[in-house]
Design a protein around this motif. Structure first.
Motif, short mmCIF file in Angstrom:
data_model
loop_
_atom_site.label_atom_id
_atom_site.label_comp_id
_atom_site.label_asym_id
_atom_site.label_seq_id
_atom_site.Cartn_x
_atom_site.Cartn_y
_atom_site.Cartn_z
N THR A 118 -0.24 4.21 0.08
CA THR A 118 -0.90 5.10 0.95
C THR A 118 -0.38 4.80 2.44
N ALA B 279 2.30 7.16 -7.96
CA ALA B 279 0.61 6.83 -7.25
C ALA B 279 0.61 5.36 -7.71
N GLN B 280 -0.57 4.68 -6.84
CA GLN B 280 -0.95 3.27 -7.05
C GLN B 280 -2.33 3.25 -7.67
N ILE C 43 3.18 6.44 2.55
CA ILE C 43 3.08 8.10 2.85
C ILE C 43 2.56 8.34 4.14
N ARG C 44 1.71 7.57 4.96
CA ARG C 44 1.16 7.94 6.12
C ARG C 44 2.32 7.65 7.07
N ASP D 252 -2.47 10.72 -1.42
CA ASP D 252 -2.19 9.36 -1.91
C ASP D 252 -1.18 9.27 -2.81
N SER D 253 -0.47 10.20 -3.29
CA SER D 253 0.65 10.18 -4.20
C SER D 253 1.81 10.86 -3.50
N SER E 24 0.81 -1.08 -0.07
CA SER E 24 -0.03 0.17 -0.12
C SER E 24 1.04 1.11 0.01
#
Length: 315
Positions: free
Chosen positions: A32, A72-73, A35-36, A52-53, A30
């Motif tokens: 995301t 990005a995913q 990134i978190r 989210d990117s 993931s």
């Protein structure tokens, strides 16, 4: 699997789209979640914006050119990156950028067997369900990880992060990515010529200068460090001025991206294991070694889950 393509379209601020990267993660992943994690990781100095990117700039290992990236995913799980630079990237540089990007996101590792660790160890299985798809996110290079370890010595992490960010702003190059400026940490040649910097004592300047000289000469590279026997790699890194055992481990794990090493003598890991397993006392290094053997070949990944859980509990 990773693919790269070259290309060119108009950009802003001198930077243009110079290529693209496509990676199919092997096992759960993931972006995301990664990134978190970065938003809570002080050295990354990223605002908790909920994006989210991932957009950033970094020095490309080998040539040490500054490159910008937007990652990005998609809904199918494919990770796609766009590369930005002032001048066209050659085939070797496109390949290096692809390798660097997949390494820092831990996408160069086959994660299809990670679930088996949780099946063997219910505590780890619970953490995998709690943080689905989270993999370690490394520094952009062994060099940047080494610079961070030197900057952060005997300094509070928040102060060290602010200093590192200021060095990027004043000494690094800026690349415009999707219309926004992204600042890279200074390339090795810049540190190799560093005379002084506000907030950095003279001994740290000297160590950073030596690091810059070693990196500019490509004395190490992340893939090469990963390929060496672990103890040999750690010993080689400790030949750099100011790099001791703790810093060498950080460089190997968080810079080169070694996926299967638990820092047994690090106090925070002992605290994290005590918390997650509900132990009455902190485990000793020998106890950690026996326990972590069951996390192979993803000991670094498990260490991340344990520390994220401890950090959340400490807030």
């Amino acid at each position: 699997m990773g693919e790269q393509t070259g290309g060119k379209t108009g950009g802003r601020g001198g930077a243009e789209l110079r290529g693209s990267v496509r990676v199919e993660p092997r096992g759960p992943f993931s972006l995301t979640a990664g990134i978190r994690f970065l938003e809570g990781f002080t050295p990354a100095a990223r605002e908790a914006a909920g994006a989210d990117s991932l957009e950033a700039a970094f020095a490309l290992e080998g040539s040490w050119r500054t490159v910008g990236v937007s990652v990005a995913q998609d809904a199918a799980g494919t990770v796609r990156g766009r590369l930005f630079a002032e001048r066209a990237l050659g085939r070797a540089e496109l390949s290096a950028a692809t390798a660097q990007l997949t390494r820092i996101l831990s996408l160069d590792v086959d994660g299809s067997g990670f679930a088996a660790v949780g099946e063997r160890d219910p505590v780890i299985g619970a953490l995998q369900r709690r943080y689905p798809g989270l993999r370690p996110v490394a520094f952009w290079s062994w060099y940047e990880a080494a610079a961070w370890s030197i900057i952060g010595q005997r300094t509070r992490m928040t102060q060290a992060a602010a200093l590192k960010q200021r060095m990027a702003a004043e000494l690094g190059e800026t690349v415009v990515v999707n219309g926004g400026p992204q600042q890279a940490f200074p390339a090795p040649r810049v540190l190799a010529g560093l005379g002084s910097f506000p907030g950095l004592p003279a001994p740290k300047v000297e160590r950073l200068r030596a690091l810059g000289e070693a990196a500019a000469a490509n004395r190490f590279d992340s893939a090469g460090l990963r390929a060496l026997p672990r103890e040999e790699a750690l010993a080689a890194l400790q030949e750099l001025p100011g790099i001791g055992p703790f810093s060498a481990e950080l460089i190997l794990l968080r810079g080169a991206g070694d996926p299967d090493h638990a820092p047994l003598h690090e106090g925070r890991l002992a605290d994290a294991v005590q918390h997650a397993y509900g132990l009455a006392t902190r485990p000793t290094p020998d106890e950690l070694e026996r326990l972590s053997a069951g996390w192979a070949p993803y000991r670094t990944w498990v260490t991340l889950l344990l520390r994220v859980a401890l950090d959340e509990a400490s807030r």
